[in-house]
Design a protein around this motif. Structure first.
Motif, short mmCIF file in Angstrom:
data_model
loop_
_atom_site.label_atom_id
_atom_site.label_comp_id
_atom_site.label_asym_id
_atom_site.label_seq_id
_atom_site.Cartn_x
_atom_site.Cartn_y
_atom_site.Cartn_z
N TYR A 76 5.44 3.78 -8.47
CA TYR A 76 5.08 4.47 -9.47
C TYR A 76 5.45 6.45 -9.84
O TYR A 76 5.92 6.37 -9.21
N ARG A 77 5.70 6.44 -11.05
CA ARG A 77 6.06 7.82 -11.88
C ARG A 77 5.05 8.34 -12.33
O ARG A 77 4.89 9.13 -13.72
N PRO A 78 3.90 8.94 -11.60
CA PRO A 78 3.02 10.18 -12.21
C PRO A 78 3.94 11.56 -12.96
O PRO A 78 4.68 10.94 -12.01
N TYR A 127 5.56 3.42 -0.20
CA TYR A 127 6.57 4.84 -0.27
C TYR A 127 5.82 4.34 -1.36
O TYR A 127 7.25 4.61 -2.31
N LYS A 128 5.07 3.84 -2.57
CA LYS A 128 5.02 3.38 -3.72
C LYS A 128 5.43 5.07 -4.77
O LYS A 128 5.85 4.36 -6.42
N SER A 163 0.91 -0.99 0.14
CA SER A 163 -0.36 0.07 0.40
C SER A 163 0.99 1.09 0.30
O SER A 163 2.21 1.09 0.43
N GLU A 164 0.40 2.58 -0.24
CA GLU A 164 0.86 3.21 -0.31
C GLU A 164 1.49 4.07 1.16
O GLU A 164 3.10 3.84 1.20
N SER A 192 -3.84 13.95 -3.19
CA SER A 192 -3.80 12.09 -3.62
C SER A 192 -2.43 12.05 -4.81
O SER A 192 -2.76 13.19 -5.74
N PRO A 193 -1.88 11.42 -4.61
CA PRO A 193 -0.54 10.79 -5.05
C PRO A 193 -1.16 10.79 -7.01
O PRO A 193 -0.25 10.96 -7.84
#
Lengths: 890, 235
Positions: free
Chosen positions: A527-529, A45-46, A40-41, A653-654
């Motif tokens: 992840y890299r939004p 620390y995704k 989880s986030e 929200s990331p």
């Protein structure tokens, strides 16, 4: 139970496939659950990890950087300080003060896990505007206390419960209504599952949690009516106890009360008032009454008034509070804990030594908070109201026992590793300790003490029951640890063994129910939004702030600023926390940083949290730098050298590009300032998803900083000290009104560019302050921040109980000089004979200093080309000290 | 002459135990031991301290459960023998609940926990706890409590006053009894009382938190010193 899909557990298809590939097979339900929480986030620390790598984490004095339960620095003499900050935002959305005051369990256990004793707590709080009634209520943390215990209780009587592990204090009527929804005229009862009630065990004479088995509701046929001399009437069953004074406070059954007895009556939200019994008479009238059946004992306790202070014996020494509309739906509650220990007794969360035991100590495990880590990783929306946990009061009493027991257990020398059991409970604590040591672990879930029957392996592995810790105990020495736990009345449960193969193997009733490499659990995907700069930034920062009209009435503006909740004294808050226990606090809250002495040495540590969300909102990069720079100034203003940072990064929200932009920019700014000022970031926490459909919080990185002063006799405080001392401004004032409290309070605008940051100036100004303290040049020192010079001056005067007069040495319009929030500045006072040496030091360091006034008298006097402010200190003090209380009572 | 031995009683939830221990050992220079609440024998000690905290979580009335602890039997026995017993904050509440001191302690009138410095006036210096102070002297000491409002019915209050059992009163810095100087609403501004015999003392303020100059007041130190000196004179 229907098997939940990976999606329902919060994993994506990509993540699921990745797990499958790594395992070489389909994961089973237990394994899937374990991945879902650790990936989880909150735990994984995704979205943040790649940015956090920018932070400087090393320095010669850093013993432990990020990656453990807490960061640790060496302060000499064989001593070390552990520190860590954490958020309680989501659970605190309902009751922030309880959250802040008592929901501190996790952070205290993190410090404890390092083998250090928690010695200080700091609260960093963000609320909506104090004019909103809801915010007022939340802020006040209203707790009415009614203390009774007995049998048949009237509807409004409150009891203390743990329902599915969440501590709640609700009326007995509400409890009955939850379990007996349909009300009938005849006596009713319902069985309850996983409900514990605070009880008193007559045999061991101790407070304990007992299972509450049934709740009853019936109509009582007759009552007594008690009339008092104060004119009040109370109805109660004859066996209902009432607090009375008979050679001390005693509970006396209403049926036994006599005329002339003194009883104490609680009125709504008022204190119990003594009054005499005038008359007692029987009344034949039916009313609803309630009871609870408790396992083994029938003596349960009703609420005795949880105050908003903590009772774990750790002082709350500092913190800060901001009020801003953006926090209305989602208040921020960040808590920092600081621990002191000896370097040779430091513990780590590592499962070293094949064959050693993994021992769970503390409370039993229930079904509470299953997948809570996953809960913290979603936005609060309308349907999440129902998902929100009940007001979690935590159990500070058990926590205090756990602190003493674990520290005593460490002293036995039988322990090789300690880990907090926080988010994701047994799963995270066992996999993390195993992964760090490159080992595996075999767990037997049948050994876990459970609060409820029939818990599945999935539930046991994911439960987030509080007040539990994992100890890695050296094989053959378990008796020593067991003895300590027994003394403190805590569970001792050897649930596993360290294995050499790196695999976390979980057994239940003789069968293997999960078998996963510990390292794999610890490595969540990243992840890299794409960061997207939000449109509001340019729009708001382009607001012109260099030509604002000068106020007609400077005094009025000045007083209005002093009464702003962001600036006014936070006395109302810190008076409600014990900030003195342990006899270390040498500088009390109210000034810049708080200072704690280290007993047995000359040393002291300064601690402070800081983070202006408004600056970060308008310019995240600069705001991030300011968060670090201002915390550093607060530390330096006590004469201490900044040493290390722990942080808590509160964002929306990331998954949204705009938030990622805010986050990446703020982190970049913090990293830049921390590197330049050489203050490593040694631990921290990220809290995403702080938004509701209506609002997103201002991006708020909170910096918790630690400083060291070699000799506490050199410490500096905020208040002016002596008549005749000179007042000097260290640093330079620029006309910077953008993002200021002045602009918000007087013009109603959150706009403009936050003040510029020049890290070289910051470095030099801090150095001047610390050197000057060592040379004993100053009588007082104070960081200049929100509200500018005028507010800093008022604070130094009020805290020193002595007036001041100032002449503005500038052609700048007075409002700019007085209220600018330019960085790298201090307000100091000194005796005239030290001026020459200070000037020498300032020249050497290249820091501008300007003598602007003099300490003395009982008034605050400021003149420019004409008299601007001339007020008695008494009037200013009244406004400054009581503004928050007034705002709440209004 | 040997050192005076203090017992520092520890209940589950006590949190000022280390502070009292520190002051006795390090500041006063006498002997101190922690005594766990399950112990009953306090006979080796000259003085007994019941420190502040939240005994048993104070989930019920403050002090109401601690009074049932085995150690309280020992305290009662030693008090009867004339040894000195001091209850600070939660310790005062326990002494009252146990009936070793008269009266009651109720929730503060503003219904808030309060941690701050207050001023106290010494009312009676003819006791083992206060003989090193001057009568009428004004002290600066911190309080930290939620239930500290002293209450006693009128006849009891009169007898307390008549017997000079009130040792400390909340006052302003000049020693005047002004309403705004009373932090919790105590009757007659009472901050600390002694039993009739004069050997059991209870007070809401924390003298251990102001026994060193570095903590911004040393006004509490003479309470511990008074006890030690008085005990030495008896030995």
């Amino acid at each position: 139970m229907k098997r939940p899909t990976y999606k329902e557990l919060g994993l994506t298809r990509y993540e699921y496939e990745r797990i499958k590939r790594a395992l070489g097979r389909e994961p089973n339900l237990v394994e899937l659950g374990m991945f879902s929480v650790l990936w989880s986030e909150h735990c994984g620390y995704k979205h943040s990890r790649r940015f956090l790598k920018l932070f400087p984490t090393q320095a010669p004095w850093v013993i432990q950087g990020p990656g453990e339960n807490a960061g640790v620095v060496d302060i000499g003499d064989g001593l070390c300080i552990a520190m860590k900050m954490e958020s309680h935002n989501h659970p605190s959305a309902v009751e922030p003060f309880q959250g802040a005051a008592t929901g501190i369990g996790g952070i205290v256990r993190d410090i404890l896990a390092m083998g250090t004793r928690p010695i200080a707590l700091l609260d960093s709080l963000r609320f909506g505007s104090l004019s909103s009634p809801r915010v007022k209520y939340l802020f006040q943390g209203v707790v009415s206390g009614i203390s009774f215990y007995g049998n048949c209780l009237p509807a409004e009587e409150k009891v203390v419960l743990k329902i599915k592990g969440n501590m709640e204090c609700i009326s007995i009527e509400e409890l009955a209504n939850r379990f007996i929804p349909i009300k009938e005229d005849f006596p009713q009862a319902a069985e309850m599952e996983d409900v514990q009630i605070l009880s008193f065990d007559m045999k061991t004479r101790s407070i304990c949690w007992r299972r509450a088995l049934k709740v009853f509701r019936r109509k009582a046929p007759s009552f007594m009516e008690v009339t008092t001399t104060s004119g009040r009437k109370i109805l109660a069953t004859p066996e209902h106890p009432l607090l009375a004074f008979r050679e001390g406070l005693r509970f006396v059954n209403v049926g036994e009360l006599e005329q002339g007895d003194t009883v104490f009556l609680f009125q709504d939200l008022s204190y119990p008032r003594p009054t005499r019994v005038l008359r007692v008479r029987d009344i034949k009238e039916e009313r609803w009454v309630f009871d609870v059946e408790v396992e083994d004992t029938h003596l349960f306790l009703t609420q005795a008034g949880f105050a908003v202070h903590n009772c774990i014996g750790v002082p709350t020494v500092a913190g800060e509070i901001y009020f801003e509309e953006s926090y209305e739906d989602n208040p921020l509650v960040n808590v920092m804990c600081v621990g002191l220990g000896r370097i040779e007794e430091l513990q780590r969360g590592r499962a070293e030594g094949v064959g050693n035991l993994a021992v769970l100590v503390g409370s039993s495990t229930g079904r509470d908070g299953i997948a809570g880590a996953a809960f913290a990783s979603v936005e609060l929306g309308p349907e999440s109201e129902t998902k929100r946990p009940q007001v979690q009061i935590g159990d500070p009493f058990s926590e205090k026992l756990l602190i003493e027991a674990v520290l005593e257990a460490i002293k036995t020398g039988a322990i090789v590793g300690v880990q907090d059991m926080g988010a994701a409970g047994i799963t995270s604590s066992t996999s993390e300790t195993a992964a760090r040591a490159g080992r595996g672990m075999e767990l037997d879930l049948d050994k876990v003490p459970l609060r409820e029957k029939g818990m599945t392996p999935f539930e046991i592995m994911l439960s987030e029951s509080q007040e539990r810790m994992l100890l890695i105990v050296r094989k053959g020495e378990e008796g020593k640890v067991k003895k300590v736990m027994e003394k403190w009345g805590l569970n001792y449960a050897p649930i596993g063994v360290v294995t050499p193969d790196g695999v976390l193997r979980v057994k239940h009733r003789g069968e293997v129910v999960a078998e996963v490499p510990a390292k794999l659990l610890a490595e969540a995907p990243r992840y890299r939004p794409k960061p997207v700069k939000p449109a509001y930034v340019d729009e708001l920062t382009s607001f012109p702030t260099d030509n604002l009209p000068e106020p007609e009435d400077y005094q009025g503006v000045f007083l209005q600023l002093l009464a702003s909740p962001n600036i006014a004294s936070k006395e109302w808050v810190y008076e409600q926390y014990d900030h003195m226990v342990l006899l270390n606090t040498v500088i009390y809250p109210g000034g810049d940083a708080s200072l704690l002495r280290i007993k047995g040495t000359r040393k002291g540590i300064a601690v402070k949290t800081d983070g202006n969300g408004r600056y970060v909102y308008l310019n995240p990069y600069r705001g991030g730098m300011i968060a670090v720079a201002e915390a550093a100034r607060n530390i330096s203003a006590t004469g201490a050298q900044p040493l290390a940072i722990t942080d808590c990064l509160n964002f929306g929200s990331p998954e949204k590009g705009e938030v990622i932009w805010q986050f990446s920019e703020a982190v970049r700014g913090m990293a830049k300032a921390a590197s330049y000022l050489n203050i490593p970031i040694i631990s921290g926490n990220v809290s995403f998803y702080n938004e509701s459909p209506q609002r997103r919080v201002f991006p708020t990185p909170v910096v918790g900083m630690l400083g060291l002063i070699e000799d506490i006799d050199n410490r500096l405080t905020t208040g002016f000290k002596k008549e005749g001392d000179l007042i000097a401004l260290v640093g330079e004032t620029f006309p910077e009104i953008g993002a200021s409290e002045y602009l918000k309070e007087i013009f109603g605008k959150v706009a403009g560019e936050p003040p510029l940051v020049d890290l070289e100036r910051e470095w030099r100004a801090n150095k001047l302050c610390i050197e000057g303290a060592r040379m004993k040049l100053f009588s007082s020192a104070h960081d200049i921040s929100e509200g500018g010079l005028a507010v800093a001056l008022a604070e130094s005067s009020i805290l020193g109980k002595i007036g001041a007069s100032l002449r503005l040495p500038t052609s700048m319009p007075p409002s700019y000089y007085l209220f600018s929030e330019s960085q790298a500045r201090f307000l100091v006072s000194l005796s005239p004979e030290n001026l020459h040496r200070l000037e020498g030091l300032a020249e050497e360091l290249g820091v501008p200093i300007t003598v602007i006034g003099e300490v003395g008298g009982k008034r605050l006097y400021i003149e420019g080309e004409r008299e601007l402010i001339n007020l008695s200190l008494k009037d200013i003090e009244k406004i400054f000290r009581f503004a928050i209380q007034r705002a709440i009572e209004e | 002459m040997g050192k005076v031995k203090f017992a520092v009683v520890v209940f589950p939830g006590t949190n000022c135990d280390m502070d009292c221990y520190y002051v006795v050992k390090e500041v006063l220079g006498e002997e101190a031991d922690y005594v766990w609440h399950r112990e009953e024998d306090l006979s080796p000690y000259h003085c007994i301290i019941l420190p502040g905290g939240f005994s048993y979580g104070d989930y019920l009335r403050t002090g109401a459960i601690a009074k049932l602890s085995p150690v309280m039997e020992g305290v009662r026995r030693e008090a009867e023998k004339g040894k000195l017993v001091i209850g600070i904050c939660n310790g005062f509440q326990i002494l009252v609940e146990a009936g070793l001191l008269p009266g009651a302690l109720l929730k503060n009138t503003n219904l808030r926990f309060l941690c701050k410095f207050v001023h106290l006036r010494v009312e009676n210096n003819q006791t083992p706890f206060t003989h090193l102070y001057k009568e009428g002297e004004v002290l600066r000491m911190p309080i930290a409590h939620y239930e500290g409002r002293y209450f006693a019915p009128p006849p009891l209050l009169q007898s307390l006053e008549k017997n000079k059992q009130v040792l400390l009163r909340y006052s302003d810095p000049e020693g005047k009894l002004k309403e705004e100087a009373n932090p919790n609403g105590s009757l007659n501004f009472i901050a600390g009382i002694v039993n009739e015999k004069g050997n059991v003392f209870g007070l809401m303020p924390h003298p251990e938190r102001c026994s060193e100059e570095v903590l911004s007041s040393e006004d509490g130190f003479r309470i511990f010193k008074s006890m030690a000196d008085w005990m030495k004179a008896q030995l």
